[in-house]
Scaffold this active site. Structure first.
Site, PDB file in Angstrom:
ATOM      1  N   GLY A   1       0.790  -1.225   0.000  1.00  0.00           N
ATOM      2  CA  GLY A   1       0.000   0.000   0.000  1.00  0.00           C
ATOM      3  C   GLY A   1       0.822   1.275   0.000  1.00  0.00           C
TER       4      GLY A   1
ATOM      5  N   ALA B   1     -11.622  -5.671  -6.326  1.00  0.00           N
ATOM      6  CA  ALA B   1     -12.645  -6.408  -5.579  1.00  0.00           C
ATOM      7  C   ALA B   1     -13.815  -5.490  -5.263  1.00  0.00           C
ATOM      8  CB  ALA B   1     -12.053  -6.971  -4.293  1.00  0.00           C
TER       9      ALA B   1
ATOM     10  N   GLY C   1       1.303  22.675   5.022  1.00  0.00           N
ATOM     11  CA  GLY C   1       2.387  22.713   6.000  1.00  0.00           C
ATOM     12  C   GLY C   1       2.237  21.677   7.087  1.00  0.00           C
TER      13      GLY C   1
ATOM     14  N   ARG D   1      -4.332  13.389   3.046  1.00  0.00           N
ATOM     15  CA  ARG D   1      -4.905  12.272   2.314  1.00  0.00           C
ATOM     16  C   ARG D   1      -6.369  12.113   2.696  1.00  0.00           C
ATOM     17  NH1 ARG D   1      -0.935   9.295  -0.124  1.00  0.00           N
ATOM     18  NH2 ARG D   1      -2.347   7.538  -0.405  1.00  0.00           N
TER      19      ARG D   1
ATOM     20  N   ASP E   1      -6.545   3.559   6.872  1.00  0.00           N
ATOM     21  CA  ASP E   1      -6.859   4.921   6.433  1.00  0.00           C
ATOM     22  C   ASP E   1      -8.293   5.104   5.966  1.00  0.00           C
ATOM     23  OD1 ASP E   1      -4.238   5.465   6.957  1.00  0.00           O
ATOM     24  OD2 ASP E   1      -3.703   6.092   4.922  1.00  0.00           O
TER      25      ASP E   1
ATOM     26  N   ALA F   1       0.648   4.414   9.634  1.00  0.00           N
ATOM     27  CA  ALA F   1       0.813   2.975   9.438  1.00  0.00           C
ATOM     28  C   ALA F   1       0.690   2.213  10.750  1.00  0.00           C
ATOM     29  CB  ALA F   1       2.160   2.683   8.782  1.00  0.00           C
TER      30      ALA F   1
ATOM     31  N   HIS G   1      23.524   3.845  30.209  1.00  0.00           N
ATOM     32  CA  HIS G   1      24.254   5.107  30.200  1.00  0.00           C
ATOM     33  C   HIS G   1      25.589   4.895  29.470  1.00  0.00           C
ATOM     34  CE1 HIS G   1      25.981   8.876  31.638  1.00  0.00           C
ATOM     35  NE2 HIS G   1      27.089   8.192  31.941  1.00  0.00           N
TER      36      HIS G   1
END
Length: 454
Positions: free
Chosen positions: A36, A110, A172, A262, A301, A309, A433
């Site tokens: 995708g 489909a 933006g 989108r 989406d 994602a 660390h």
């Protein structure tokens, strides 16, 4: 149990794999490419390009580390080849995973005929459950058409073989900023036009301020509170009519990119045929990703909301568990990581300040600066900060990290929010660390009132 999944993007292929692992017989339908948007024209290819941009920045700004590199150049052809190889390898990898699970993959369009029937190229197949994962498409501006060369969407921009001297980016948000980062790093003079009064308008002011600092640092021009009324090719340029404050500015650019987000990719005819509830914002679902029609689910989406994602992955696993009758946790949205991959990265997780206010959640805010980190000093990193919002019960509700590697560190806070762990317990976590990730625990110490290094 037979499950038919329409769409093999981030949501669809993950759902297919999980459903198969849970014992279902799965068919996956895809009319374009497996993987995708994210894999083919989104997350992965943009990050492959940004990796090259990041390497150039490191090479040209590390004098403090004893590195002198005065003539570093980005090779677009070589970087595009790297991007294409990464995409190809990932696509083949997903294909292998699907084959391993014996998922039947149909290459074709489909169409849902009923809550139990899918038609593909004239063949009608029956299923116990149908899962819609049709993804999204680049948003358009009314009256402006893409030609793929002079007026582009993000799909087109990823395949450019030449960098224009000037580039107009409309929008933006995350997409616009990441492409501005790429093009400006190759030497293009970039101008961003944004309708709202700030960059990254869907997130908090702290992210917008970081975005403003980024564009200023990279010489990117920004026009806020403005909109494009006309955009068309004129010879070898693009002419843009930019309306701001009642006046119209006419400018010319080498190329233009529409990056206004989108929109859900919906087969409205099929949805109306079977009675699935939807609107322009996407398909409506409950917390288990089930639509208004029993046994029909929608994920990724095509449901609108956070078009990311990792959110699609979450949808996929929730829907797979519920559709196969297994134990499934409901989908939650209070722990969503959000990263804008610019320089430095702008990362956020959890509720925004506006969302906290809407829900009546009071938090105390705490900060830790990169300059207080031993590892950051060792790497010559001077800029960056972490900010967290902690509620009265000592649980993190919001986190922001602006700086090198912030997208990686964000996982700590997503887990803390998900597990609802108190800052007292989080302070017991040990992080190696010296690392940048150590700052996640440092800011917890700030929140508890007993900071060590600040």
């Amino acid at each position: 149990m037979r499950i038919g999944i329409i769409g093999a993007g981030s949501a669809g292929y993950v759902c297919a794999i999980r459903c198969a692992d849970l014992g279902a017989t799965v068919t996956l339908f895809e009319e374009n490419k497996i993987g995708g948007t994210c894999l083919n024209v989104g997350c992965i290819p943009t990050k492959a390009l940004i990796a090259g941009v990041h390497a150039k920045r490191i090479a040209t700004s590390s004098e403090i580390l004893g590195l002198s590199a005065s003539d570093v150049k980005l090779d677009l052809e070589a970087l595009q080849a790297h991007k294409n190889k990464v995409v190809d390898l990932n696509t083949k990898g997903i294909g292998f995973l699907l084959k391993k699970r014996r998922v039947m993959v149909y290459d074709g369009h489909a169409e849902i005929l009923s809550p139990t029937e899918i038609d593909v190229d004239g063949d009608t197949l029956e299923y116990d459950k149908i899962i819609i994962a049709t993804g999204s498409v680049p948003a358009k501006i009314p009256g402006i058409d893409f030609d793929g060369k002079f007026i582009m969407n993000s799909d087109h921009a990823l395949s450019l073989t030449e960098i224009p001297k000037t580039m107009l980016i409309v929008g933006g948000g995350v997409i616009g900023l990441e492409f501005a980062h790429i093009f400006s790093s190759f030497g293009s003079k970039v101008t961003i036009v944004e309708m709202m009064d700030r960059l990254l308008p869907q997130d908090d002011d702290i992210c917008s301020r970081a975005a403003s600092k980024f564009v200023s640092k990279h010489g990117i021009d920004v026009i806020l509170n403005a909109k494009i009324t006309k955009l068309f090719r004129d010879g070898n340029d693009v002419e843009a009519h930019i309306e701001k404050g009642g006046e119209t500015l006419v400018s010319r650019f080498g190329r233009s990119l529409i990056a206004t987000g989108r929109t859900p990719n919906l087969d409205k005819k099929s949805l109306m045929r079977i009675g699935v509830d939807f609107d322009k914002g996407g398909i409506k679902t409950d917390s288990y990703m089930q639509t208004s029609v029993p046994n029909v689910y929608a994920i990724g989406d095509c449901t609108g909301g956070y078009m990311l994602a990792h959110v699609a992955y979450g949808h996929a696993k929730v829907a797979a568990g519920h559709a196969t009758g297994q134990k499934s946790h409901p989908m939650r949205y209070d722990n969503i990581p959000r990263v804008t991959f610019v320089d430095p990265e702008i990362s956020a997780c959890g509720y925004t300040a506006a969302q906290l206010e809407e829900r009546g959640i009071d938090v105390s805010w705490h900060k830790f600066m990169y300059m207080a980190s031993g590892r950051a000093k060792a790497e010559g990193i001077k800029e960056g900060q972490l900010t967290i919002g902690v509620d009265a019960d000592g649980r993190i509700k919001s986190a922001y990290i602006i700086g090198e590697g912030s997208g990686e560190m964000l996982a700590f806070f997503s887990q803390a929010i998900t597990m609802e762990t108190t800052i007292e317990n989080l302070e017991q976590v040990m992080v190696a660390h010296p690392t940048l990730a150590e700052m996640a625990v440092e800011i917890i110490e700030v929140a508890t009132g007993f900071p060590i290094h600040t």
